[in-house]
Design a protein around this motif. Structure first.
Motif, short mmCIF file in Angstrom:
data_model
loop_
_atom_site.label_atom_id
_atom_site.label_comp_id
_atom_site.label_asym_id
_atom_site.label_seq_id
_atom_site.Cartn_x
_atom_site.Cartn_y
_atom_site.Cartn_z
N ASP A 40 0.74 -1.03 -0.14
CA ASP A 40 0.23 0.08 -0.26
C ASP A 40 1.65 0.84 -0.16
OD1 ASP A 40 -1.70 2.20 0.19
OD2 ASP A 40 -3.24 0.88 1.91
N PHE A 41 0.33 2.25 -1.58
CA PHE A 41 1.05 3.56 -1.11
C PHE A 41 1.32 4.14 -0.44
CE2 PHE A 41 3.29 1.50 -4.79
CZ PHE A 41 4.68 1.25 -4.59
N THR A 42 0.13 4.46 0.07
CA THR A 42 -0.47 5.47 0.90
C THR A 42 -0.16 6.20 1.68
OG1 THR A 42 -2.99 4.30 1.06
CG2 THR A 42 -2.65 6.70 2.28
N ALA A 43 1.14 6.26 2.41
CA ALA A 43 1.45 7.07 3.32
C ALA A 43 3.23 7.17 2.83
CB ALA A 43 1.41 6.41 4.04
N ASN A 44 3.49 6.97 1.44
CA ASN A 44 4.91 6.63 0.98
C ASN A 44 4.73 6.69 -0.16
OD1 ASN A 44 5.92 5.47 4.31
ND2 ASN A 44 4.73 3.62 3.66
N ALA A 45 6.34 6.92 -0.41
CA ALA A 45 7.30 7.51 -2.06
C ALA A 45 7.20 6.13 -2.28
CB ALA A 45 8.24 8.73 -1.91
N MET A 46 7.49 6.06 -3.63
CA MET A 46 7.76 4.68 -4.63
C MET A 46 9.42 4.88 -4.71
SD MET A 46 4.75 4.07 -7.26
CE MET A 46 4.56 6.00 -6.92
N HIS A 47 9.99 3.29 -4.12
CA HIS A 47 11.29 3.03 -4.57
C HIS A 47 11.28 2.26 -5.67
CE1 HIS A 47 12.98 6.43 -1.75
NE2 HIS A 47 11.76 5.39 -1.25
N PHE A 48 12.41 1.81 -7.01
CA PHE A 48 11.82 0.90 -7.54
C PHE A 48 13.92 0.69 -7.43
CE2 PHE A 48 8.96 3.77 -9.26
CZ PHE A 48 7.97 2.63 -10.10
N PHE A 49 13.92 -0.14 -7.56
CA PHE A 49 15.19 -1.01 -7.61
C PHE A 49 16.48 -0.93 -6.54
CE2 PHE A 49 13.79 -0.45 -11.63
CZ PHE A 49 13.78 -2.18 -11.90
N ARG A 50 16.14 0.02 -5.29
CA ARG A 50 16.89 0.09 -3.99
C ARG A 50 16.20 -0.36 -2.94
NH1 ARG A 50 16.09 5.68 -2.71
NH2 ARG A 50 18.37 5.83 -1.48
N ASP A 51 17.29 -0.48 -2.24
CA ASP A 51 17.14 -1.60 -0.87
C ASP A 51 18.16 -0.63 0.48
OD1 ASP A 51 16.44 -3.99 0.17
OD2 ASP A 51 18.84 -3.68 0.98
N ASN A 52 16.71 -0.41 1.94
CA ASN A 52 18.00 -0.02 2.87
C ASN A 52 18.67 -0.76 3.46
OD1 ASN A 52 16.11 -2.60 3.47
ND2 ASN A 52 15.22 -1.59 5.22
#
Length: 239
Positions: free
Chosen positions: A161-173
């Protein structure tokens, strides 16, 4: 009202519906801009934007600073040239602003929506893959590879669910990121059926998207009924 005026009105509604459903399209042909006029993607830490796509190394993916919500379709063509060297997981898409380990991964060479414990499909290194994910109002998350359904999960924990957050593609923490390239990314503000995903193509014209075809059919059926009714009325007057 004349039939051709009714037809023009119906086609106008279809066109408006099509423009409303496709909210972002990133061709990634020398630019990170959105052809729909929305926010541009943000590249990270040394990725290379070329004439026909964006090449990335580990954690050199893309970010879109927009809260998409919980109902959507994301369609893109990409390839991975190498899985991450840290362990068996390689993150493809993050839904929670890199705040935890949930997200869409490959696990070895299979797709995995972590942490539901289900892996399915197969991703081949070095080969372009069309990935389409949809999430509907009932929280059903579907993943399609090259138009074929390979995973269906009830997202009861709102992992995707993206309701509260931005989208990150091909990235990790952390270190669970791979190397590859992405050709395009399209984002729609509604969930698509399997049939719609099957025929979906990267937007290139202003033709109606598959999600509008049902509306067009209904409009044309209504127009036909109205014409028949008018003719019967005219025949009654002439009798």
């Amino acid at each position: 009202m004349k039939f051709h005026k009714l037809m023009a009105t119906a086609l106008l509604f279809v066109a408006l519906d099509s423009r409303a459903s496709l909210i972002h399209h990133y061709e990634l042909n020398g630019s990170l801009a959105d052809s729909q006029g929305g926010k541009s993607l943000v590249a990270h830490a040394g990725g290379q934007l070329g004439a026909s796509g964006y090449a990335f190394g580990p954690n050199q993916g893309l970010r879109l600073d927009e809260k998409l919500g919980g109902v959507y379709t994301i369609d893109m063509t990409f390839r991975l040239d190498a899985f991450n060297a840290y362990n068996s997981y390689t993150r493809l898409l993050d839904f929670r602003n890199l705040a935890d380990d949930t997200g869409l991964y490959t696990w070895t060479d299979k797709f995995n929506l972590y942490n539901y414990g289900t892996s399915a499909g197969k991703l081949e290194l070095g080969k372009d893959t069309r990935l389409t994910i949809t999430r509907d109002s009932g929280k059903m998350f579907n993943l399609y590879k090259n138009g074929d359904l390979v995973m269906s999960i009830l997202d009861k924990d709102n992992v995707a669910d993206f309701t509260a957050n931005a989208m990150h593609f091909f990235r990790d923490n952390g270190g669970e990121a791979g190397r590859g390239a992405v050709d395009y990314i399209s984002i729609y503000n509604h969930s698509m059926t399997g049939a719609e995903v099957k025929v979906l193509q990267p937007p290139a014209t202003d033709l109606p998207e598959p999600g509008s075809l049902g509306m067009m059919a209904g409009s044309l059926a209504m127009l036909g009924w109205m014409v028949r009714r008018r003719r019967k009325a005219e025949q009654g007057l002439d009798a």
